[in-house]
Design an enzyme around this catalytic site. Structure first.
Site, short mmCIF file in Angstrom:
data_model
loop_
_atom_site.label_atom_id
_atom_site.label_comp_id
_atom_site.label_asym_id
_atom_site.label_seq_id
_atom_site.Cartn_x
_atom_site.Cartn_y
_atom_site.Cartn_z
N ASN A 29 0.85 -1.20 0.00
CA ASN A 29 0.00 0.00 0.00
C ASN A 29 0.88 1.24 0.00
O ASN A 29 2.10 1.16 -0.06
CB ASN A 29 -0.97 -0.03 1.19
CG ASN A 29 -0.22 -0.05 2.51
OD1 ASN A 29 0.52 0.87 2.84
ND2 ASN A 29 -0.38 -1.14 3.26
N ASP A 47 -3.92 -6.48 5.12
CA ASP A 47 -4.89 -7.35 5.81
C ASP A 47 -4.90 -8.76 5.21
O ASP A 47 -5.39 -9.69 5.84
CB ASP A 47 -6.29 -6.76 5.69
CG ASP A 47 -6.48 -5.57 6.63
OD1 ASP A 47 -5.94 -5.62 7.76
OD2 ASP A 47 -7.13 -4.58 6.23
N PHE A 63 -4.10 3.45 14.91
CA PHE A 63 -4.57 4.43 13.94
C PHE A 63 -5.82 3.87 13.26
O PHE A 63 -6.04 2.66 13.27
CB PHE A 63 -3.49 4.71 12.89
CG PHE A 63 -2.49 5.74 13.34
CD1 PHE A 63 -1.63 5.48 14.38
CD2 PHE A 63 -2.41 6.98 12.71
CE1 PHE A 63 -0.70 6.43 14.81
CE2 PHE A 63 -1.49 7.93 13.12
CZ PHE A 63 -0.63 7.66 14.17
N LYS A 84 -12.80 0.53 16.27
CA LYS A 84 -11.43 0.00 16.39
C LYS A 84 -10.92 0.15 17.82
O LYS A 84 -10.21 -0.71 18.33
CB LYS A 84 -10.52 0.69 15.38
CG LYS A 84 -10.74 0.14 13.99
CD LYS A 84 -9.96 0.78 12.87
CE LYS A 84 -10.39 0.10 11.57
NZ LYS A 84 -9.99 0.78 10.36
N LYS A 118 -10.07 -3.54 19.20
CA LYS A 118 -8.63 -3.86 19.26
C LYS A 118 -8.05 -3.60 20.65
O LYS A 118 -6.83 -3.65 20.83
CB LYS A 118 -7.88 -3.03 18.20
CG LYS A 118 -8.35 -3.36 16.77
CD LYS A 118 -7.52 -2.72 15.70
CE LYS A 118 -8.13 -2.93 14.33
NZ LYS A 118 -7.20 -3.37 13.30
#
Ligand code: PMT
Length: 404
Positions: A209, A278, A324, A338, A342
């Site tokens: 990416n 991912d 992030f 998130k 997480k």
């Protein structure tokens, strides 16, 4: 703010010399005393009178043109400096400083100075990337010299690439950080992840990416400058490793996962700015794949571990976890999810579709999302954002310790 501070600003001969005028003006607004030394070539781009007017101080232009004793002068400027700043710093200046040459007033003063040195390089991309320049830079970084930039973009010569001097505001922020160093992270162990990961399909192709690593590197540098012991786990990027930071290079998300599983328990704070892939290819090939003779090539992807979630599950008491959220829609809703899923204390939410935010650029626009609420920040340099993130993380840490 800087009323007792003396900055000696070296200006070398590049087109960015005109931007050094704004550096002087910004430093003066913060009440610093600024003494400017111009190389002979710098005076071809901007007149000494510009700097004399802005700094309200005489400008030194060349050792051997001065009346009287230049030796006294160079020692005097070197001794009085709280910071030696060179903006722009040409390839020639980097080379001379790296090798201890002292053939004009600026290089003589740099050699004699004991104060921290901050260089803002500016040059053509090819010169910046030249092996000689990069080796000189390495020598200087190893010696503890600080650098800011260069940025990437359209250069005065018409080329596009790295080599443009950082904006004056960013240079002055870096100067202030060196002049008024914070030590509020002294004794803390910090781990930062940065950059993309890369998933191999075959020996010559991969999935990755747009992450440049700039956000993560800024976090690592900011924590280091505030006294922390920093480990930077970085995917493949084109950035120079920051001095004084322990580097661990990774390629794939599985590598990142393995490193974090080894190191996460030892850390006081962990900031995950990396953009891990991912997915990875289910069956990477050891041989270069051949065309399928007109038939579609179907590739199967399997999910990678969610590193942040696994770290969250292993959280130690008192440890602060920062993640992030890189989003293209529903920024805050996704960031809140998130935070929860997480096990994070803080999510730095960036809408990567906004101009001046997210991947590759030197700035970011973020909202800090925690249990305590949401705090939207304006567009900031990644370095300034990094400091705001650590400020917030330290206040969360304080809250955790007061809860016992
Ligand atoms: O590197 P730059 O060019 O400076 O760009 C900065 C940035 C855009 C990469 C950075 O600001 C950023 O947003 N980083 C997170 C990118 C990302 O992967 O976002 P995400 O929303 O997909 O992931 C959320 C969090 O989980 C992140 O902390 C990420 O590191 C982590 N993650 C993601 C996937 C995965 N498999 N494991 C993870 O740990």
């Amino acid at each position: 703010m800087l009323s007792s501070k003396s900055v000696v600003l070296g200006v070398t001969g590049g087109i960015a010399a005109y931007k050094a005028a704004e550096v002087v003006s910004r430093l003066k607004k913060l009440d610093a005393q600024v003494d400017v030394i111009m190389t002979k070539n710098a005076t071809r781009f901007v007149t000494p009178l510009t700097f004399e007017t802005l700094s309200a101080r005489p400008v030194t232009t060349d050792t051997f043109l001065r009346e009287g004793s230049w030796e006294v002068e160079h020692v005097a400027l070197a001794k009085k400096a709280d910071l030696m700043l060179v903006a722009p710093a040409t390839a020639n200046l980097l080379a001379k400083f790296a090798h201890g040459l002292a053939d004009d007033m600026l290089t003589t003063t740099l050699l004699a100075a004991k104060a921290p040195v901050l260089l803002a390089p500016a040059m053509n991309t090819v010169m910046w990337e030249a092996r000689a320049t990069q080796e000189n830079l390495r020598i200087l970084l190893d010696r503890g010299v600080h650098t800011i930039g260069p940025d990437s973009g359209l250069l005065a010569c018409g080329d596009v690439g790295a080599g443009r001097m950082s904006e004056p505001q960013v240079i002055v922020e870096a100067a202030v950080a060196l002049l008024l160093p914070k030590t509020d992270m002294a004794g803390l162990r910090v781990l930062v992840t940065a950059g993309p990961t890369l998933e191999r399909l075959d020996p010559v192709r991969y999935l990755t990416n747009d992450s440049s690593g700039k956000m993560g590197y800024a976090l690592a540098e900011a924590a280091r400058d505030r006294g922390a012991s920093v480990t930077l786990v970085s995917g493949p990027v084109a950035l120079t490793p920051p001095y004084g930071v322990e580097m661990v290079a990774v390629e794939s998300t599985t590598d990142l996962y393995n490193v974090l599983m080894c190191l996460c328990c030892e850390q006081d704070l962990i900031a995950q700015a990396a953009a891990p892939a991912d997915y990875r290819f289910a069956t990477p090939s050891n041989e270069k794949l051949k065309k399928q003779g007109g038939k579609p090539l179907i590739l199967e992807l399997v999910e990678n571990p969610d590193v942040a979630r696994e770290v969250g599950e292993r959280k130690k008491p008192g440890q602060v976890l920062i993640g992030f959220a890189a989003e293209t829609s529903d920024l805050l809703a996704n960031a809140r999810k998130k935070l929860q899923s997480k096990g994070l204390h803080l999510v730095v939410a960036n809408d990567v579709t906004q101009e001046g935010a997210g991947f590759r650029v030197d700035t970011n626009i973020a909202t800090l999302v925690s249990k305590g609420g949401e705090h939207s920040l304006p567009k900031l340099s990644k370095r300034e954002l990094a400091d705001r993130i650590w400020d917030e993380a330290l206040s969360i840490r304080l809250g955790l310790s007061s809860q016992g």
